[in-house]
Write a protein that holds these residues in place. Structure first.
Motif, mmCIF file in Angstrom:
data_model
loop_
_atom_site.group_PDB
_atom_site.id
_atom_site.type_symbol
_atom_site.label_atom_id
_atom_site.label_comp_id
_atom_site.label_asym_id
_atom_site.label_seq_id
_atom_site.Cartn_x
_atom_site.Cartn_y
_atom_site.Cartn_z
ATOM 1 N N GLY A 56 2.627 26.868 51.283
ATOM 2 C CA GLY A 56 1.490 25.637 51.654
ATOM 3 C C GLY A 56 -0.491 26.158 50.860
ATOM 4 N N ASN A 135 3.508 24.467 57.599
ATOM 5 C CA ASN A 135 3.636 25.375 57.045
ATOM 6 C C ASN A 135 4.822 26.479 57.553
ATOM 7 N N ALA A 141 7.075 23.074 53.918
ATOM 8 C CA ALA A 141 6.066 24.462 53.116
ATOM 9 C C ALA A 141 5.722 23.612 51.512
#
Length: 413
Positions: A56, A135, A141
């Motif tokens: 992320g 995430n 993510a």
């Protein structure tokens, strides 16, 4: 490895092919290759979830977090490729979602945790578009990094639900990475970063709170404790939080967002909560030292679905698995259960690109470093450990049932 089970009866049945289940199955078979071990797991993909935060943050490749389930499970284990519907521990029986039944002599319950996306009104529909990211899922993510790259200033909100949740430091890690990213791209002055947590403290271990608060202050991130996300209005781009005032009255506030990173509420899987194995809170009810079930002595549990009163992390599983295996084998041999888990867990708190504060602690929040380094300092060394050393250790050591270890010691006051 058998793709399916013809004889649905096994010496040891492990429910869950994630970190905990795979580690235990591999360790059992490494120590006793003759054992008949089956792993019940519906997913075809195994993820290295600790790297999702780095994905992320745009500093780790998503493809490197996943491997085929058949490659990560022990070759000599039987893979029962199905989900669990129910447990019948009085009959030593599991019923699968497809209706089949599996008999066992010993059972290890490690199915992980349930991400309850539907707990927040409108979240499931909003997730993955218009700046709403998380995430906590491999599907979403990568979109977090896309949101950060496209962010040009405005309101960025990061949420954390009340406990329990896996990797409780992850909700603030992405806030730190976002703040560092914005600072490096000269977008910090145009940005308003806010961290909303349903918990009553910034971190569960008090010793780390002032050090993490300094990180928040350094970045100018506002900290709002006791605020639980209850709704996302994607059309208006507004997040709604519930909070309780000093008089105990519940109120709700709305906050507009341009970027919203959500950590979902989390709970035990339904088939665990609804089973005789669960305690009042829905977790598999085990002794916190031996990981043995409190009522069914041939049942053990570890990892996120267990009642073990410690943070739910892969590092905790690394210490829980050897204890579970030793005690399970001892019971099979008619011996006393001598191995004890002390509650060790750790959370590499990423505070910037290239910096990590490693929080290691045991039961009762006792800080217990492994190396003679300050646990409260942001370290380049621990960044290298998290990003470059832990992933291969996970794939090549932990999931193979190998148990090299370094002792941790309580921090002297």
């Amino acid at each position: 490895m058998n793709a399916s089970s013809q004889s649905l009866s096994h010496q040891v049945v492990v429910v869950g092919g994630g970190t905990a289940g795979t580690t235990v199955a591999a360790s059992l078979l490494r120590q006793r290759p003759e054992l008949d071990v089956a792993v019940v797991e519906p997913s075809e993909v195994h993820y290295y979830q600790p790297a999702f935060t780095l994905v992320g943050g745009g500093t780790y490749d998503m493809d490197s977090t996943r491997r085929a389930q058949k490659e990560t499970l022990p070759e000599t284990a039987t893979w029962i490729h199905a989900g669990v519907a129910s447990f019948e521990p009085n009959s030593n029986l599991i019923t699968l979602e497809d209706g089949r039944q599996v008999q066992y002599e010993h059972l290890v319950v490690a199915p992980g945790i349930k991400l309850d996306w539907d707990r927040v009104d409108g979240l499931r529909e909003a997730l993955g578009s218009n700046g709403v990211c998380s995430n906590y899922s491999p599907e979403t993510a990568p979109y977090t990094w896309e949101c950060l790259r496209q962010f040009r200033g405005g309101n960025a909100i990061f949420t954390q639900p009340p406990p329990p949740l896996k990797c409780a430091g992850a909700p603030q890690k992405i806030a730190y990475l976002a703040a560092d990213h914005l600072r490096r791209n000269n977008l910090a002055p145009e940005s308003n970063l806010q961290f909303y947590s349903g918990a009553g403290a910034l971190f569960s271990v008090p010793d780390f709170v002032p050090h993490l608060q300094k990180v928040m202050d350094r970045y100018g991130i506002g900290v709002n404790l006791g605020h639980d996300l209850v709704a996302v209005d994607a059309e208006r781009k507004v997040a709604r939080f519930a909070t309780t005032d000093s008089n105990g009255e519940r109120t709700e506030i709305e906050q507009p967002y341009d970027l919203l990173h959500v950590t979902p509420h989390q709970t035990a899987p339904d088939f665990v909560k609804q089973s005789p194995l669960a305690n009042a809170d829905g977790w598999v009810d085990v002794d916190k030292g031996t990981t043995q079930h409190t009522r069914y002595p041939n049942v053990f549990s570890l990892g996120d679905a267990s009642s073990l009163p410690t943070s739910k992390t892969a590092a905790a599983v690394r210490k829980q698995a050897p204890v579970t295996v030793r005690n399970l084998l001892a019971r099979m041999d008619g011996q006393a259960l001598s191995a004890q888990y002390d509650g060790y867990t750790s959370c590499p708190l990423v505070t910037a690109y290239g910096k990590v504060m490693l929080a290691e602690f045991m039961y009762d929040g006792v800080v217990t470093p492994t190396l003679p380094l300050s646990p409260f300092s942001e370290s380049r060394f621990y960044w290298v450990v998290k990003k470059h050393l832990l992933p291969p250790f996970y794939w090549n050591q932990m999931l193979r049932g190998k148990e090299p270890d370094i002792a941790h010691k309580p921090l002297k006051s």
